[in-house]
Design a protein around this motif. Structure first.
Motif, PDB file in Angstrom:
ATOM      1  N   VAL B 100       0.842  -1.185   0.000  1.00 60.37           N
ATOM      2  CA  VAL B 100       0.000   0.000   0.000  1.00 60.37           C
ATOM      3  C   VAL B 100       0.883   1.244   0.000  1.00 60.37           C
ATOM      4  O   VAL B 100       1.894   1.291   0.691  1.00 60.37           O
ATOM      5  N   ILE B 101       0.502   2.228  -0.793  1.00 58.73           N
ATOM      6  CA  ILE B 101       1.086   3.570  -0.655  1.00 58.73           C
ATOM      7  C   ILE B 101      -0.092   4.456  -0.298  1.00 58.73           C
ATOM      8  O   ILE B 101      -1.076   4.508  -1.034  1.00 58.73           O
ATOM      9  N   SER B 102      -0.011   5.126   0.842  1.00 59.56           N
ATOM     10  CA  SER B 102      -1.212   5.815   1.288  1.00 59.56           C
ATOM     11  C   SER B 102      -1.369   7.175   0.623  1.00 59.56           C
ATOM     12  O   SER B 102      -2.468   7.626   0.391  1.00 59.56           O
ATOM     13  N   HIS B 103      -0.282   7.838   0.321  1.00 58.74           N
ATOM     14  CA  HIS B 103      -0.401   9.142  -0.338  1.00 58.74           C
ATOM     15  C   HIS B 103       0.761   9.305  -1.292  1.00 58.74           C
ATOM     16  O   HIS B 103       1.698   8.499  -1.288  1.00 58.74           O
ATOM     17  N   GLU B 104       0.716  10.363  -2.090  1.00 57.58           N
ATOM     18  CA  GLU B 104       1.642  10.495  -3.203  1.00 57.58           C
ATOM     19  C   GLU B 104       3.108  10.389  -2.811  1.00 57.58           C
ATOM     20  O   GLU B 104       3.909   9.793  -3.523  1.00 57.58           O
ATOM     21  N   GLN B 142     -10.046   7.546   6.147  1.00 63.15           N
ATOM     22  CA  GLN B 142     -11.422   7.474   6.609  1.00 63.15           C
ATOM     23  C   GLN B 142     -12.277   6.899   5.486  1.00 63.15           C
ATOM     24  O   GLN B 142     -11.869   6.881   4.334  1.00 63.15           O
ATOM     25  N   ARG B 143     -13.439   6.467   5.851  1.00 61.12           N
ATOM     26  CA  ARG B 143     -14.365   5.952   4.870  1.00 61.12           C
ATOM     27  C   ARG B 143     -14.600   6.991   3.777  1.00 61.12           C
ATOM     28  O   ARG B 143     -14.787   8.175   4.079  1.00 61.12           O
ATOM     29  N   GLY B 144     -14.560   6.543   2.529  1.00 65.17           N
ATOM     30  CA  GLY B 144     -14.797   7.470   1.424  1.00 65.17           C
ATOM     31  C   GLY B 144     -13.518   8.072   0.865  1.00 65.17           C
ATOM     32  O   GLY B 144     -13.529   8.600  -0.228  1.00 65.17           O
ATOM     33  N   THR B 145     -12.431   8.001   1.629  1.00 66.86           N
ATOM     34  CA  THR B 145     -11.157   8.471   1.071  1.00 66.86           C
ATOM     35  C   THR B 145     -10.544   7.325   0.272  1.00 66.86           C
ATOM     36  O   THR B 145     -11.067   6.215   0.258  1.00 66.86           O
ATOM     37  N   ARG B 146      -9.437   7.615  -0.374  1.00 62.67           N
ATOM     38  CA  ARG B 146      -8.824   6.560  -1.166  1.00 62.67           C
ATOM     39  C   ARG B 146      -7.329   6.479  -0.913  1.00 62.67           C
ATOM     40  O   ARG B 146      -6.704   7.462  -0.529  1.00 62.67           O
ATOM     41  N   LEU B 147      -6.811   5.284  -1.143  1.00 62.21           N
ATOM     42  CA  LEU B 147      -5.371   5.103  -1.001  1.00 62.21           C
ATOM     43  C   LEU B 147      -4.720   5.443  -2.334  1.00 62.21           C
ATOM     44  O   LEU B 147      -5.336   5.311  -3.399  1.00 62.21           O
ATOM     45  N   PHE B 148      -3.482   5.858  -2.293  1.00 57.92           N
ATOM     46  CA  PHE B 148      -2.780   6.227  -3.519  1.00 57.92           C
ATOM     47  C   PHE B 148      -2.524   5.002  -4.390  1.00 57.92           C
ATOM     48  O   PHE B 148      -2.646   5.046  -5.610  1.00 57.92           O
ATOM     49  N   SER B 149      -2.155   3.918  -3.741  1.00 53.26           N
ATOM     50  CA  SER B 149      -1.861   2.706  -4.512  1.00 53.26           C
ATOM     51  C   SER B 149      -2.047   1.462  -3.649  1.00 53.26           C
ATOM     52  O   SER B 149      -1.730   1.471  -2.464  1.00 53.26           O
ATOM     53  N   VAL B 150      -2.601   0.447  -4.252  1.00 58.64           N
ATOM     54  CA  VAL B 150      -2.693  -0.856  -3.594  1.00 58.64           C
ATOM     55  C   VAL B 150      -2.325  -1.882  -4.658  1.00 58.64           C
ATOM     56  O   VAL B 150      -2.933  -1.905  -5.723  1.00 58.64           O
ATOM     57  N   VAL B 151      -1.316  -2.668  -4.417  1.00 59.45           N
ATOM     58  CA  VAL B 151      -0.945  -3.672  -5.405  1.00 59.45           C
ATOM     59  C   VAL B 151      -0.820  -5.039  -4.754  1.00 59.45           C
ATOM     60  O   VAL B 151      -0.380  -5.164  -3.616  1.00 59.45           O
ATOM     61  N   GLY B 152      -1.260  -6.041  -5.478  1.00 61.16           N
ATOM     62  CA  GLY B 152      -1.219  -7.387  -4.946  1.00 61.16           C
ATOM     63  C   GLY B 152      -2.230  -8.226  -5.687  1.00 61.16           C
ATOM     64  O   GLY B 152      -2.701  -7.803  -6.738  1.00 61.16           O
ATOM     65  N   PRO B 153      -2.616  -9.370  -5.223  1.00 62.84           N
ATOM     66  CA  PRO B 153      -2.066  -9.991  -4.019  1.00 62.84           C
ATOM     67  C   PRO B 153      -0.646 -10.482  -4.287  1.00 62.84           C
ATOM     68  O   PRO B 153      -0.357 -10.947  -5.371  1.00 62.84           O
ATOM     69  N   MET B 154       0.199 -10.352  -3.297  1.00 63.64           N
ATOM     70  CA  MET B 154       1.589 -10.747  -3.475  1.00 63.64           C
ATOM     71  C   MET B 154       1.926 -11.944  -2.607  1.00 63.64           C
ATOM     72  O   MET B 154       1.263 -12.224  -1.614  1.00 63.64           O
ATOM     73  N   GLY B 155       2.987 -12.603  -2.996  1.00 60.21           N
ATOM     74  CA  GLY B 155       3.461 -13.747  -2.214  1.00 60.21           C
ATOM     75  C   GLY B 155       2.785 -15.037  -2.624  1.00 60.21           C
ATOM     76  O   GLY B 155       1.764 -15.050  -3.313  1.00 60.21           O
TER      77      GLY B 155
END
Ligand SMILES: Cc1cc2nc3c(=O)[nH]c(=O)nc-3n(C[C@H](O)[C@H](O)[C@H](O)COP(=O)(O)OP(=O)(O)OC[C@H]3O[C@@H](n4cnc5c(N)ncnc54)[C@H](O)[C@@H]3O)c2cc1C
Ligand SMILES: Cc1cc2nc3c(=O)[nH]c(=O)nc-3n(C[C@H](O)[C@H](O)[C@H](O)COP(=O)(O)OP(=O)(O)OC[C@H]3O[C@@H](n4cnc5c(N)ncnc54)[C@H](O)[C@@H]3O)c2cc1C
Ligand code: FES
Lengths: 500, 357
Positions: B100-104, B142-155
């Motif tokens: 996960v990358i939460s912000h830029e 918070q609910r309704g916000t978004r994460l900058f990046s989510v990559v996976g599933p890994m492993g």
């Protein structure tokens, strides 16, 4: 005009303006500043425009080098760009990172007497002009209804995507990282390849209609089989790069302060750790860094160290400068910037400071023995020559292995080193699936990866039954009317045909 | 399929003319294509074509990428994020993780998939706020916000195989990640003993969720305020005493706890799997930062693991390497707390209140 001869051309290679070593060793601005128009024109004068040029076959993608140089001399820059991009989609990048001395410039006949024509520098200049002017050869594209998926956004994937998009395919590139570019993004630092240049090339790709999907790890989020069976892709190209760093298996490798060049460069280039804490990724720099290896990767790691303020940077390489696989220009720059080279030296142990951190390294001196399979003289250790020195950061840049993810998750046939096996046409063991670049050849070069991407695109077109017809040109128009969705009417247009 | 011959070429010009005149309103494939030229890449492409399920793609009405659709706070340091990612919800298997990358300007942090629901198209992460990134996420996600990046599933997914009787152990940040494994074992027909560790009663979460899939469920608390008093190893001992035929133990938690679990099962010769959590960057096998020593060999946890045979893992090495960036992490934390204080919005998080196994 009389034919130019070796005596009539400017005798000296037009020098490349560079940042002063002392200053540049502390900043990330580009080292080589690039030719001015005047310098480029002057250097073009040095080309003999050989009727049977050696440089063209010397180039892995057979750019018509005298062709574009001639156009530049005639001041038809746009025409020159068209000639160049006919073979090379990424001139601004290749002009910067190709090992020209082993390719086009290495066989240039001017080089027999004088310094060879600086083809790479001219190419770069033209590529930069094109970016500045916003030129791009966006053809009118007739969609052909085929969907092609590309895995990996490095040079191989980019080149393949561009060619297929021009042929009318609906192309999507999937990239595991959050930014496209592959090694060009995470490996090669800003001072050698400014991110803006890369962004420019990606913009062109998007203008061709290519979708770029980052944050997508193919093999895990979906498999190649799924791409073909469920997602509607008729063909897939794999350009996932080599990128799994090697270690040496010597004592002390797990100590804190030991890392791969890939990790170091990824933290710095992709994640901007040098700007910690404004960026969250940490780096933990040492004061004395030893980099093992002397290829391009090693040079980049060393020069980034220097720029981030590491006081002493050593290069440890078991062969000599002559055997180093790095671009000559990069070694020269590194030397000028104050990197200390230890040729004929190999590490045997990394030393612990007692707290699990690196304290130093024990090395052996080597001498060159008989040539090995690669034709290079094999280094052999000199008995009793071991010595220790201090370092608190050790960076491994001794090459890479194949990335295992696609092998783990598909039925693709791999060779014994884990690279993907392909035939002449770059077809893999799975129907409709092609592969090229470092994941097939092992770590190589940008231009070879790009060439492989283009070759695979050709094979994919043949596989899908797409045939390029003659190029057609739009009728003359004038003014803004001439623009179709931002595409100039004089731009080349391709009409695409699918053989029924 | 489009078939152009020499005659058709002239029609190409015509088509372009129509395109130039949008009023004509002809929607040809070419028009769609041309629209594509200006479309910014989004994760949707191709996904709508998975076809077989009603939920795979995200239409324009389904909200932004990596949107947080639900959040739950288990304690002042542990929170749950449910994130929309239909493709991943479908692909995820127990034992896998995401980055996960939460912000830029954020860092890439690995988090285990604590749950996934292909029907709802969401994945669930349970995060412990331990440092700058996870605390900032605690504040901002918070609910309704978004994460900058989510990559996976890994492993590599867990090998939920033929084990008949298993103990699934979770401690600290490992409690949530062990859940999918317990469920998968149960669904494969095994007898599942769940053992989870918390510092104290108030920190317990997902008890019902676990009980649904565990034949026996043992809670351990450091202070004895719930379940048995002591560490998870005590729970494991208890389960082993009771069942002589345990085939496998899976343990997830802080390295020190996983090491203790390995030592608990070693004398009994029970196959034990742990999920290692070294510092990672890319999670694709490209950097080697996640290398761990397993049976004296180098393994990359992100592509060879994260699960390994606990009896072969060099935990001392893992723990040492987790300290790699300690100084920088502290600096980042201090700086961030200061920023928050100045902004007058420091969340009431007491660093000493983190859960331990
Ligand atoms: C530090 C460094 C410096 C270099 N300098 C030079 C130089 O000066 N000149 C030169 O010619 N060459 C240089 N090279 C070599 C050159 O960069 C490579 O040969 C070239 O980039 C290979 O291109 P590629 O497209 O095959 O792969 P890559 O550039 O490695 O790109 C592969 C991409 O695929 C992605 N990927 C991998 N697996 C998956 C997956 N499962 N799903 C989705 N995406 C995936 C990766 O994240 C990556 O972005 C250098 C290499 C390094 C590391
Ligand atoms: C495969 C895997 C699965 C994980 N699953 C979970 C989970 O489900 N829930 C959860 O709360 N945590 C999980 N973690 C740990 C989580 O990634 C770290 O707590 C997080 O990165 C801390 O970041 P920070 O900036 O908040 O804290 P920091 O102050 O940066 O670090 C706190 C501690 O976390 C570790 N850490 C820091 N950066 C990383 C990194 N990039 N990768 C791994 N560890 C790091 C360090 O050892 C450090 O001591 C997992 C780690 C791994 C490797
Ligand atoms: S995290 Fe980079 S190789 Fe595993």
């Amino acid at each position: 005009m009389a034919r130019k001869t070796i005596r009539t051309i400017p005798q000296d290679r037009t020098p490349m303006p560079v940042q002063e070593p002392k200053a540049r060793a502390r900043n990330f601005a580009e080292v080589a500043l690039g030719y001015s128009e005047e310098a480029a024109l002057n250097e073009c004068e040095r080309c003999l425009l050989c009727p049977d040029p050696a440089c063209v076959p010397g180039c892995p993608v057979h750019i018509d080098i005298p062709g574009f140089i001639k156009k530049i001399s005639e001041r038809d820059y746009r025409g020159a760009y068209d000639v160049l991009t006919d073979a090379n989609l990424l001139p601004a990048i290749c002009g910067r990172v190709c090992p020209q001395e082993d390719q086009c410039e290495g066989v240039c006949p001017v080089g027999d007497t004088l310094e060879p024509v600086a083809i790479g520098r001219i190419e770069r200049w033209l590529g930069d002009v094109a970016i500045a002017k916003g030129w791009s050869n966006i053809p009118y594209i007739e969609p052909n209804g085929f969907k092609v998926g590309i895995i990996g956004s490095g040079p191989a994937g980019m080149a393949c995507a561009a060619d297929l998009a021009k042929a009318g395919c609906d192309v999507t590139i999937y990239e595991a990282l959050h930014q496209p570019g592959g090694v060009l993004r995470y490996g090669i630092p800003d001072f050698r390849l400014p991110p803006g240049v890369l962004d420019g090339e990606y913009e062109n790709l998007k203008r061709l209609g290519v979708n770029i999907e980052c944050n997508t790890l193919v093999g895990r989020l979906f498999t190649i089989e799924q791409m073909i069976d469920e997602m509607g892709y008729q063909a897939v190209f794999i350009g996932t790069g080599a990128g799994s760093p090697k270690f040496m298996d010597i004592p002390g490798e797990f100590l804190n302060g030991v890392l791969s060049a890939n990790e170091f460069l990824t933290r710095c280039n992709l994640m901007r750790a040098g700007e910690f804490p404004n960026y969250d990724t940490p780096l933990h720099l040492g004061r004395r860094a030893a980099i093992i290896g002397a290829g391009n990767t090693a040079m980049d790691a060393m020069r980034v160290c220097l720029r981030l303020g590491v006081e002493k940077v050593y290069c440890i390489y078991r062969r000599t400068k002559a055997e180093s696989p790095a671009r000559v220009e990069e070694i020269e720059h590194a030397e000028e910037e104050g990197i200390e080279f230890h040729w004929l030296t190999t590490p045997v142990e990394i030393l612990d400071d007692g707290n699990g951190n690196v304290r130093g390294m024990r090395c052996l001196r080597m001498e060159l023995g008989e040539p090995d399979e690669s034709g290079r003289r094999r280094p052999v250790p000199i008995e009793g020559s071991d010595f220790e020195f201090e370092a608190d950061m050790i960076i491994y840049a001794i090459g890479t292995n194949a990335n295992p993810i696609l092998g783990q998750t598909s039925k693709l046939k791999l060779n014994k080193w884990g690279y993907i096996e392909t035939d002449e046409s770059l077809a893999t063991s799975m129907a409709g699936v092609y592969a090229g670049g470092d994941i097939v050849t092992g770590a190589a070069t940008v231009i070879l990866a790009m060439g492989a991407g283009r070759k695979a695109a050709c094979s994919i077109k043949a596989y899908l039954g797409i045939r390029d017809s003659d190029r057609v040109y739009l009728p003359e128009r004038s003014g803004s009317e001439g623009k179709i969705f931002g595409i100039d009417s004089e731009e080349k247009n391709f009409c695409r045909i699918r053989v029924a | 399929m489009i078939y152009l011959n020499a005659k058709a070429k002239s029609q190409t010009y015509k088509k372009i003319d129509t395109l130039c005149n949008p009023i004509a309103g002809v929607t040809t494939v070419s028009a769609a294509r041309a629209a594509n030229v200006v479309r910014i890449a989004s994760l949707d492409a191709g996904k709508g074509d998975m076809g077989d399920s009603p939920e795979p793609g995200r239409g324009p009405d389904q909200g932004p990428r990596f949107e947080i659709v639900a959040r739950e706070d288990f304690s002042d340091a542990t929170y749950l994020l449910e994130i929309r990612h239909p493709m991943m919800a479908k692909a995820a298997r127990p034992g896998q993780f995401v980055i996960v990358i939460s912000h830029e300007n954020g860092e890439r942090i690995p988090l285990t998939l604590a749950d996934f629901d292909a029907r709802k198209g969401t994945i669930t992460l349970v995060v412990q706020a331990v440092g700058k990134t996870t605390k900032q996420m605690q504040r901002d996600c918070q609910r309704g916000t978004r994460l900058f990046s989510v990559v996976g599933p890994m492993g590599v997914p867990s090998r939920v195989g033929d084990a008949k009787k298993v103990i699934c152990v979770g401690g600290g940040l490992g409690v949530a990640p062990i859940f999918p494994q317990a469920r998968a074992f149960k669904e494969s027909g095994a007898y599942v003993v769940g053992v989870v560790g918390f510092r104290t009663k108030d920190l317990i979460f997902w008890e019902d969720k676990f009980k649904q899939y565990c034949d026996e469920f043992i809670i351990c608390t450091d202070d004895g305020s719930a379940g048995i008093e002591g560490r998870v190893t005590k729970g494991i001992e208890q389960a082993i005493q009771k069942h002589a035929d345990i085939d496998e133990v899976v343990a997830i938690g802080p390295p020190i706890m996983m090491q203790a679990c390995a030592e608990t099962t070693r004398p009994h010769n029970i196959k034990t799997i742990v999920s290692l959590n070294p510092v990672m960057v890319d999670g694709t096998g490209m950097c080697g930062g996640c290398r761990v020593k397993v049976g004296e060999r180098i393994k990359f946890a992100c592509v060879d693991g994260p699960e390994f045979d606990a009896h072969e893992v060099d935990f001392g090495d893992l723990m040492n390497r987790l300290r790699r960036f300690a100084a920088d992490e502290q600096a980042a934390m201090a700086r961030w707390s200061e920023t928050c204080r100045m902004a007058g919005q420091l969340t009431a998080v007491d660093p000493s209140s983190q859960e331990r196994a």
